[in-house]
Write a protein that holds these residues in place. Structure first.
Motif, short mmCIF file in Angstrom:
data_model
loop_
_atom_site.label_atom_id
_atom_site.label_comp_id
_atom_site.label_asym_id
_atom_site.label_seq_id
_atom_site.Cartn_x
_atom_site.Cartn_y
_atom_site.Cartn_z
N ASP A 1 0.90 -1.34 -0.15
CA ASP A 1 -0.05 -0.04 0.09
C ASP A 1 0.84 1.49 -0.04
OD1 ASP A 1 -2.48 -1.54 0.01
OD2 ASP A 1 -2.61 -1.50 2.13
N LEU A 2 1.88 1.42 0.80
CA LEU A 2 2.83 2.39 0.75
C LEU A 2 3.66 2.59 -0.54
CD1 LEU A 2 4.87 2.27 4.12
CD2 LEU A 2 3.20 3.80 3.31
N LEU A 3 3.94 1.46 -1.27
CA LEU A 3 4.65 1.75 -2.38
C LEU A 3 3.94 1.62 -3.61
CD1 LEU A 3 7.47 -0.53 -1.20
CD2 LEU A 3 7.50 1.73 -1.27
N VAL A 4 2.64 1.97 -3.55
CA VAL A 4 1.70 2.03 -4.68
C VAL A 4 2.21 3.01 -5.81
CG1 VAL A 4 -0.03 3.41 -4.24
CG2 VAL A 4 -0.61 1.26 -5.39
N ASP A 5 3.02 4.04 -5.70
CA ASP A 5 3.33 5.11 -6.58
C ASP A 5 4.71 4.99 -6.89
OD1 ASP A 5 0.74 6.15 -6.18
OD2 ASP A 5 1.46 7.51 -4.73
N ALA A 6 5.32 3.66 -6.71
CA ALA A 6 6.60 3.55 -7.10
C ALA A 6 6.65 3.70 -8.75
CB ALA A 6 7.22 2.17 -6.49
N LYS A 7 8.02 4.18 -9.31
CA LYS A 7 8.16 4.31 -10.33
C LYS A 7 8.80 2.94 -11.19
CE LYS A 7 7.50 8.79 -10.37
NZ LYS A 7 5.82 8.92 -10.14
N LYS A 8 9.47 2.20 -10.47
CA LYS A 8 9.95 0.86 -10.84
C LYS A 8 8.65 -0.14 -11.16
CE LYS A 8 14.14 2.03 -11.01
NZ LYS A 8 15.15 1.94 -11.88
N SER A 9 8.97 -1.29 -11.83
CA SER A 9 8.01 -2.16 -12.03
C SER A 9 7.64 -2.91 -10.76
CB SER A 9 8.58 -3.43 -12.94
OG SER A 9 9.66 -4.14 -12.34
N GLN A 10 6.32 -3.66 -10.86
CA GLN A 10 5.74 -4.45 -9.62
C GLN A 10 6.78 -5.47 -9.24
OE1 GLN A 10 3.00 -3.89 -7.53
NE2 GLN A 10 3.29 -2.00 -8.55
N LYS A 11 7.47 -5.87 -10.10
CA LYS A 11 8.59 -7.18 -9.94
C LYS A 11 9.63 -6.51 -9.01
CE LYS A 11 11.97 -10.01 -12.14
NZ LYS A 11 12.66 -10.28 -13.29
N ASP A 12 10.37 -5.35 -9.35
CA ASP A 12 11.12 -4.80 -8.43
C ASP A 12 10.56 -4.39 -7.12
OD1 ASP A 12 13.05 -4.88 -10.51
OD2 ASP A 12 12.54 -2.75 -11.24
N VAL A 13 9.36 -3.99 -7.02
CA VAL A 13 8.70 -3.68 -5.74
C VAL A 13 8.68 -4.91 -4.75
CG1 VAL A 13 6.49 -2.60 -4.56
CG2 VAL A 13 7.59 -1.49 -6.45
N LYS A 14 8.25 -6.00 -5.56
CA LYS A 14 7.97 -7.00 -4.75
C LYS A 14 9.33 -7.61 -4.15
CE LYS A 14 3.67 -8.59 -6.63
NZ LYS A 14 2.74 -9.72 -6.99
N LYS A 15 10.47 -7.59 -5.16
CA LYS A 15 11.77 -8.09 -4.76
C LYS A 15 12.27 -6.96 -3.47
CE LYS A 15 16.43 -8.60 -6.30
NZ LYS A 15 17.02 -8.41 -4.92
N PHE A 16 11.97 -5.80 -3.45
CA PHE A 16 12.35 -5.01 -2.45
C PHE A 16 11.66 -5.27 -1.09
CE2 PHE A 16 10.82 -1.21 0.01
CZ PHE A 16 12.03 -0.67 0.58
N ILE A 17 10.27 -5.67 -1.42
CA ILE A 17 9.47 -5.89 -0.14
C ILE A 17 10.09 -7.36 0.57
CG2 ILE A 17 7.24 -6.51 0.76
CD1 ILE A 17 5.93 -4.68 -1.45
N ASN A 18 10.39 -8.02 -0.14
CA ASN A 18 11.10 -9.42 0.29
C ASN A 18 12.53 -9.03 0.88
OD1 ASN A 18 8.73 -10.85 -0.35
ND2 ASN A 18 9.64 -11.58 -2.46
#
Length: 165
Positions: free
Chosen positions: A139-156
């Motif tokens: 929810d916090l990172l919904v506006d990230a400029k990178k791809s969802q794959k990068d966001v999921k990797k960051f979260i993990n």
């Protein structure tokens, strides 16, 4: 009579003033035999008293205004175990900051202001489960400029690093 030191403030911003006390010397009790006369000191006029017989003082006076008094800080030494925990926490926070910068990178010619996202590690650690933490971060990172794959990797990666704290 012994010399007397009078102290006011102190420090680099204060001047120092020395002088002979304006207070008269205490009376000398009469003696049986008169004391021999001492020759007069050449630097003193006949009406001045010798510095040895009057109360000496040193007076520190403020020259100009003192803008602020220096704050006093208490420093503490941590044990090696506590310092290791602090360093580990700092490393995770620095990594988090760098990764958030990468996720929200914007082209230099873009006129859009950068979005500020604040991830509170303590808040994450207080949550009940990894699923709850994952949802919160998504929810916090919904506006990230990178791809969802990068966001999921960051979260993990963040959740793995948070478990070590």
């Amino acid at each position: 009579m012994s010399p007397q030191v009078v102290r006011g403030g102190g420090g680099a911003e204060c001047g120092m003033e020395c002088g002979v006390s304006a207070y008269p010397a205490p009376p000398v009790p009469p003696r049986a035999a008169p004391l021999p006369a001492h020759p007069a000191h050449p630097a003193l006029s006949p009406t001045e008293r010798s510095p040895a017989k009057s109360g000496l003082h040193v007076n520190f006076s403020d020259k100009g205004e003192v803008k602020e008094r220096r704050e006093k800080f208490l420093t503490a030494k941590y044990g090696s175990h506590q310092m290791a925990l602090i360093r580990k926490r700092l490393a995770v926070e620095m990594w988090l900051y760098d990764e958030l910068q990468k996720l929200y990178e914007t082209p230099k010619d873009s006129s859009n202001p950068t979005t500020e996202v604040e991830v509170d590690i303590d808040e994450l650690l207080d949550m009940d489960s990894d699923d709850h933490r994952r949802r919160h971060l998504t929810d916090l990172l919904v506006d990230a400029k990178k791809s969802q794959k990068d966001v999921k990797k960051f979260i993990n990666d963040l959740l793995d690093k948070a478990k070590t704290l």
